[in-house]
Design an enzyme around this catalytic site. Sequence first.
Site, PDB file in Angstrom:
ATOM      1  N   GLU A  20       2.129  -0.121  -4.680  1.00  3.78           N
ATOM      2  CA  GLU A  20       1.176   0.891  -5.147  1.00  3.78           C
ATOM      3  C   GLU A  20       1.932   2.215  -5.182  1.00  3.78           C
ATOM      4  OE1 GLU A  20      -2.950   3.209  -4.067  1.00  3.78           O
ATOM      5  OE2 GLU A  20      -1.648   2.481  -2.483  1.00  3.78           O
ATOM      6  N   ASP A  57       0.831  -1.200   0.000  1.00  3.34           N
ATOM      7  CA  ASP A  57       0.000   0.000   0.000  1.00  3.34           C
ATOM      8  C   ASP A  57       0.870   1.256   0.000  1.00  3.34           C
ATOM      9  OD1 ASP A  57      -2.790   1.020   0.312  1.00  3.34           O
ATOM     10  OD2 ASP A  57      -1.949   1.908   2.128  1.00  3.34           O
TER      11      ASP A  57
HETATM   12  C1  NOJ Z   1      -4.251   3.224  -0.901  1.00  2.28           C
HETATM   13  C2  NOJ Z   1      -5.375   2.234  -0.826  1.00  2.28           C
HETATM   14  O1  NOJ Z   1      -5.542   1.629  -2.075  1.00  2.28           O
HETATM   15  C3  NOJ Z   1      -6.593   2.998  -0.358  1.00  2.28           C
HETATM   16  O2  NOJ Z   1      -7.760   2.241  -0.460  1.00  2.28           O
HETATM   17  C4  NOJ Z   1      -6.347   3.456   1.044  1.00  2.28           C
HETATM   18  O3  NOJ Z   1      -7.427   4.255   1.476  1.00  2.28           O
HETATM   19  C5  NOJ Z   1      -5.049   4.284   1.134  1.00  2.28           C
HETATM   20  N1  NOJ Z   1      -3.974   3.684   0.418  1.00  2.28           N
HETATM   21  C6  NOJ Z   1      -4.614   4.436   2.567  1.00  2.28           C
HETATM   22  O4  NOJ Z   1      -4.134   3.205   3.032  1.00  2.28           O
END
Ligand code: NOJ
Length: 541
Positions: free
Chosen positions: A275, A206
């Site tokens: 990500e 993440d």
């Molecule tokens: C990215 C995630 O994909 C999202 O859903 C989340 O709210 C934020 N990061 C915070 O963790």
Amino acid sequence: MNTPPPTHEWWKTAVVYQIYPRSFQDTTGSGTGDLNGITQRLGYLSDTLGVDAIWISPFYTSPMADFGYDVADYCDVDPTFGTLDDFDRLLAEAHRRRLKVIIDWVPNHTSDQHRWFVASRSALTDPKRDWYVWRGPKLDGSLPNNWQSMFGGPAWTLDETTGQYYLHSFLAEQPDLNWRNREVQAAMFDTLRFWLDRGVDGFRIDVAHFIMKNPDLTDNPLAPPPRGGADFRSFGGYDEWDHIHDKGHTDIHAVFRDLRRVLDEYQGDRFSIGEIHIFDWDEWASYYGDGDELHMPFNFSLVWAHWTAAAIRCRVEALQTAVPANGWPNYVLGNHDEQRLATRYGPQNAAAAAVLLLTLGGQPTIYYGDEIGLRETEVPPERAQDPWQFRVPGMSRDGCRTPMPWTATPGHGFSVPVAEPWLPFGGDAPRRNVENQLGDPSSMLNLYRQLLRIRGARSSLQTGSIEFIDDVPDGVLGFIRADGAERTVVLINFTDETRDTPVPDGSTLLFSTDQMRTEIQPGLIDLGPNEALAIDPGASA
Ligand code: NOJ
């Protein structure tokens, strides 16, 4: 582009399917999906659909302020989703079906309920104080700096007990860990080992680029004026700032090298995908390291691209240039943070988007429900769930997170009929559901199944090179995938009009989104509006 080694790692050819566990399958009647529900549907994923791996969004113990992206215990399962035993069964059953399992790992922040943060906030002298980012107010009493939370407002919240502010790049319930602290690094790597020991095949990381910030906590400058014609998603007020200091500090690369060493302690090509939303291609590609950091940064470049042949080609070519020789590309068109692709690109383009995703090469990720063409669901205000929209109006992600409709019956096979699902089904669920689509040869689901079968049988589509075809009409994207003597030509009409498009003599049709097309005439074909097809050009191309 990248030449695959003679034997390649599983993640290079795998098609990944993202599951948002709250919305996939409920087995308890709670209205919220769970791990046993995923286990129950593994046959659908491996045999009916035919994907190779699943990525499960967070199911850890969590107060659910951000639906699991606020983790209170990295080494346990939230009761909403089941138990650790349920997870072990899921994993064993997935492996029995030759499905790899990737889980979400959330390193930038914990929940404010995590015992680490509870200790950290308890006293200035607590041994865990430095595990999070704490600062006193400036001399004039103002906030430590001008950093903003992605979910709106300042990224700092005052803790009355100790009179200091803590940093949170997202919600106040999601305090950022201090990754400059070696104990944090060790503790977080141990959470990886916990799941690696259980047998997971990889991690989706993440907001991976957020974990290292400028150590001086320097103010961010204002953002330069928007780049002309840019087609990126807007994040509202957050976009007013150039986020050069609150994430992506170059010290991050040492952390990811260490992380890679943890993965490499294990047999079986354990995999990592970060990500990473970065628009500068060089900076984005730096996360591959020298093949010794992340296996891949997620490539989001097509998610908000204009749906035109020229825009898509431009981004794919940019990607090809950016991915280092020892790296491997990936493509994704949707996830739990983005509007459903059938709505974003227009429903008439959803089938062509499937073709694009599954023929471009690299590692594709399918978001659950896109295989039946789910649209963004209008969620009425009284059913709203996403915390983001309560802070920044208009930023809701609820519409892409609604439950999977499996059948036409009440409850849609997701839950028992009397249960109120955590988010409502789309209004078209009685029609647009898995069962109906399995019975309809021309359905989106059968297109995905066919595409996955063909991709699985053709090495050119999995590991082949890609070359764009210039001799195509305006609005048509054409490319050749080649692996040795095997070649596949893909033609996608991005327009709403027919386009006469040349095809090599001796071509045979592999598939088309137009069910009426059963063969390829030599010479010119009348590629229909929004049609996408693949052909085997035989010996001629
Ligand atoms: C990215 C995630 O994909 C999202 O859903 C989340 O709210 C934020 N990061 C915070 O963790």
